[in-house]
Motif scaffolding. Sequence first.
Motif, short mmCIF file in Angstrom:
data_model
loop_
_atom_site.label_atom_id
_atom_site.label_comp_id
_atom_site.label_asym_id
_atom_site.label_seq_id
_atom_site.Cartn_x
_atom_site.Cartn_y
_atom_site.Cartn_z
N SER A 25 -3.19 -44.14 -48.02
CA SER A 25 -4.13 -43.49 -48.90
C SER A 25 -4.93 -44.49 -49.74
O SER A 25 -6.18 -44.31 -49.87
CB SER A 25 -3.43 -42.66 -49.86
OG SER A 25 -2.43 -43.63 -50.63
N PRO A 45 0.06 -45.69 -56.13
CA PRO A 45 -0.14 -46.96 -55.66
C PRO A 45 -1.30 -47.51 -56.39
O PRO A 45 -1.30 -49.03 -56.50
CB PRO A 45 -0.29 -46.66 -54.03
CG PRO A 45 0.34 -45.48 -53.81
CD PRO A 45 0.41 -44.49 -55.14
N ASN A 84 3.97 -49.89 -45.28
CA ASN A 84 4.35 -49.66 -46.55
C ASN A 84 4.62 -47.97 -47.02
O ASN A 84 5.29 -47.55 -47.93
CB ASN A 84 3.23 -50.20 -47.72
CG ASN A 84 3.29 -51.82 -47.44
OD1 ASN A 84 4.09 -52.41 -47.36
ND2 ASN A 84 2.15 -52.13 -47.81
N THR A 85 3.67 -47.46 -46.42
CA THR A 85 3.61 -45.73 -46.57
C THR A 85 4.92 -45.30 -45.83
O THR A 85 5.43 -44.42 -46.67
CB THR A 85 2.51 -45.24 -45.79
OG1 THR A 85 1.07 -45.82 -46.09
CG2 THR A 85 2.28 -43.70 -46.10
N TRP A 122 3.18 -39.48 -48.95
CA TRP A 122 2.22 -40.03 -47.79
C TRP A 122 0.92 -39.86 -48.57
O TRP A 122 0.09 -40.75 -47.96
CB TRP A 122 2.40 -39.14 -46.53
CG TRP A 122 1.81 -39.84 -45.39
CD1 TRP A 122 0.29 -39.32 -45.12
CD2 TRP A 122 2.16 -40.76 -44.67
NE1 TRP A 122 -0.11 -40.38 -44.08
CE2 TRP A 122 0.99 -40.91 -43.55
CE3 TRP A 122 3.35 -41.11 -44.17
CZ2 TRP A 122 1.16 -41.74 -42.40
CZ3 TRP A 122 3.49 -41.96 -43.23
CH2 TRP A 122 2.49 -42.28 -42.35
N TRP A 143 -0.37 -52.19 -50.74
CA TRP A 143 -1.09 -51.20 -50.58
C TRP A 143 -0.45 -50.12 -49.64
O TRP A 143 0.17 -50.51 -48.38
CB TRP A 143 -2.54 -51.41 -50.26
CG TRP A 143 -3.29 -52.06 -51.13
CD1 TRP A 143 -2.82 -52.30 -52.63
CD2 TRP A 143 -4.52 -52.43 -51.04
NE1 TRP A 143 -3.76 -53.04 -53.17
CE2 TRP A 143 -4.82 -53.22 -52.44
CE3 TRP A 143 -5.71 -52.57 -50.08
CZ2 TRP A 143 -6.15 -53.66 -52.70
CZ3 TRP A 143 -6.74 -53.01 -50.19
CH2 TRP A 143 -7.20 -53.67 -51.63
N THR A 144 -0.84 -48.87 -49.76
CA THR A 144 -0.46 -47.97 -48.87
C THR A 144 -1.71 -47.21 -47.90
O THR A 144 -2.84 -47.86 -48.38
CB THR A 144 0.27 -46.46 -49.51
OG1 THR A 144 -0.71 -45.88 -50.46
CG2 THR A 144 1.37 -47.17 -50.33
N TYR A 165 7.60 -46.10 -48.45
CA TYR A 165 7.42 -45.23 -49.74
C TYR A 165 7.85 -43.59 -49.12
O TYR A 165 8.59 -43.12 -50.07
CB TYR A 165 5.92 -45.41 -50.13
CG TYR A 165 5.60 -44.38 -51.28
CD1 TYR A 165 6.61 -44.13 -52.22
CD2 TYR A 165 4.58 -44.08 -51.51
CE1 TYR A 165 6.29 -43.43 -53.25
CE2 TYR A 165 3.92 -43.46 -52.59
CZ TYR A 165 4.99 -42.89 -53.69
OH TYR A 165 4.71 -42.15 -54.65
N LEU A 182 5.82 -51.52 -54.96
CA LEU A 182 5.89 -49.72 -54.70
C LEU A 182 7.44 -49.41 -55.26
O LEU A 182 7.71 -48.28 -55.30
CB LEU A 182 5.86 -49.42 -53.31
CG LEU A 182 4.54 -49.54 -52.65
CD1 LEU A 182 4.68 -49.05 -51.10
CD2 LEU A 182 3.51 -48.76 -53.32
N TRP A 225 -0.29 -51.61 -44.19
CA TRP A 225 -0.52 -50.25 -45.10
C TRP A 225 0.50 -49.30 -44.58
O TRP A 225 0.99 -48.53 -45.09
CB TRP A 225 -2.20 -49.95 -44.97
CG TRP A 225 -2.89 -50.86 -45.53
CD1 TRP A 225 -2.69 -51.82 -46.51
CD2 TRP A 225 -4.24 -50.64 -45.46
NE1 TRP A 225 -3.66 -52.56 -46.69
CE2 TRP A 225 -4.85 -51.90 -46.20
CE3 TRP A 225 -5.11 -49.91 -44.77
CZ2 TRP A 225 -6.13 -52.26 -46.24
CZ3 TRP A 225 -6.73 -50.23 -44.71
CH2 TRP A 225 -7.17 -51.40 -45.53
N TRP A 226 0.38 -48.99 -43.22
CA TRP A 226 1.36 -48.21 -42.54
C TRP A 226 2.83 -48.49 -42.72
O TRP A 226 3.32 -47.54 -42.99
CB TRP A 226 1.13 -48.50 -40.98
CG TRP A 226 0.29 -47.25 -40.18
CD1 TRP A 226 -1.11 -47.33 -40.17
CD2 TRP A 226 0.82 -46.00 -39.65
NE1 TRP A 226 -1.37 -46.10 -39.47
CE2 TRP A 226 -0.43 -45.44 -39.21
CE3 TRP A 226 2.06 -45.49 -39.46
CZ2 TRP A 226 -0.51 -44.15 -38.48
CZ3 TRP A 226 2.03 -44.37 -38.67
CH2 TRP A 226 0.84 -43.76 -38.53
#
Length: 299
Positions: free
Chosen positions: A249, A235, A94-95, A229, A246-247, A98, A161, A91-92
């Motif tokens: 959030s 997402p 991907n965020t 962020w 997944w991100t 993004y 994404l 998730w980190w």
Amino acid sequence: MTQLLDKPGAPAVVDAPTPAARTARRKALLHWIAVHSLGIAAALFFVLPFVFVVLTSLMNDQQALTRDLTPNTWEWGNYERVFNTPGFLTWWRNTLLYAGLGTVLTVVSSIPVAYALAKFRFRGRKLSLMLVISMMMLPPQVVIIPMYLFWAKQMDLSGTLWPLIIPMAFGDAFSIFLLRQFLLTIPNEYLDAAKVDGCGEFRTLIKVVLPMAKPGIAAIALFQFFAAWNDYFGPQIYASENPAAWTLSYGLESFKGAHHTDWNLTMAATVLVMAPVIAVFFFAQKAFVEGVTLTGVKG
């Protein structure tokens, strides 16, 4: 009496403050107390929830369910447990992809459009500006169905994404408008002097405009980074079917569902999600505030 005061070594006589001076001094003191009291109250209003989250994240599983405000034992291992949660590092990553790539694409694509709207004189300039403003007023929920059908059915990019990142390469209405307002504050004489020296439009933009527009560029970059962020809606629409995309959030919601009674772990995950945004703002707040302050001085 006058002669006595004129003698060397005689004590100096200090005039007592007048009632008007005492009243003015008292009003100034009360004003200082009132202003700073309101400032302290406002600061506590915003800081105390964050302090509560941090303190809860350092409690053990049992104490997090009580009314205690401070941890009995400081459980720093809660953050390690969160990091070791399957998927959290994904998730980190991907965020960061993004928010980071999206911010770069937004800034690079918005600068030429904002420069043209601010400094060029061409037919349809006002109409173009009105289109940009109208796009700012258009809620994303209005066009989400046709956009989803395009990216999912035509481009086959559902579960990724990229439907959120690729459109940023074509500019952002809010970033264009905000940067255009900032560029209006740059005197045209600098641009004319550069053109007299032989600079074309592109070189003038790179050598003259961009160095002077750093605060405005920093402002739109931070706005875009924070928006990406913290984005949950995007997402959820495009990447919810694929946990690998997944991100933070969206993943945080899943984490909270899996640890709905472990409030200490949920708060630790929340702190880890908020920390990068807070750090970025504190390091860049000078440029951010300057950019927002100078924007809109000239219309």
